[in-house]
Scaffold this active site. Sequence first.
Site, short mmCIF file in Angstrom:
data_model
loop_
_atom_site.label_atom_id
_atom_site.label_comp_id
_atom_site.label_asym_id
_atom_site.label_seq_id
_atom_site.Cartn_x
_atom_site.Cartn_y
_atom_site.Cartn_z
N GLU A 198 4.72 1.26 -3.66
CA GLU A 198 4.20 2.63 -3.72
C GLU A 198 3.79 3.16 -2.34
OE1 GLU A 198 4.43 4.48 -6.22
OE2 GLU A 198 4.84 3.04 -7.82
N CYS A 208 -3.04 2.72 -12.92
CA CYS A 208 -2.43 2.15 -11.71
C CYS A 208 -2.79 2.97 -10.47
CB CYS A 208 -0.92 2.05 -11.87
SG CYS A 208 -0.37 0.73 -12.97
N HIS A 217 4.60 -1.63 -8.15
CA HIS A 217 4.94 -1.62 -9.56
C HIS A 217 6.08 -2.59 -9.82
CE1 HIS A 217 2.80 2.29 -10.63
NE2 HIS A 217 2.53 1.47 -11.63
#
Length: 216
Positions: free
Chosen positions: A79, A143, A167
Amino acid sequence: MPRVLVTGFEPFAQDTYNPSWAAAQLLQDDPPDGMEVTAVQLPCVFGESLKVPREAVLETDPLLVVSLGLSPRDGISVERVAINVNDCPIPDNAGHQPVDEPVVADGPVAYFSTLPLKRCVAEVQKQTALRSEVSQTAGTFVCNHVFYGLMHLLATEDKQRRGGFVHIPHTPEMPAAANQSVPSLPVEDTARGLRVVLSTALAHDTDIAVPAGATH
């Protein structure tokens, strides 16, 4: 020996298993060469999920912190950015469903990961042939909540720690994957890719200049 903290989530909703926690445990049991990995499990609950990594960071004093989360993706997604908003289409494990609330009141709009994202992705592809990508959104559920809270902690403490969020896919035996509604990857393969992420992130504090953006 450098210390690394890895977090994974407890099972969510009706699931009895969460690959993010299983992968974190595999990394602790069989870490990359030259590092010590501590794995901690986070509740999938707003607010509570930020207390555990904060305490673990103080206890273990890691150089690097990487949080893992489950997503219906077909590879390892590193991310790029965490945003300061909780906006939830579904409740967390405690039934909380915040809408348009900040993760941290008066905090910055967003934090960028301090991992060398593109370098990590390139090395995963090179060393394991697993699919990996830079992701432009961690969502607005728990998250992202953890990702933002982690980066806020690292940005506001007087240490030079780096961190980020990754992820990972479902595993083949999970119901959503078994009925072929989402992609899957055995957790052992996921852990193999994550070992490359940790090694690369610990070895490099600068990224490479290659395209890894998105058009939408």
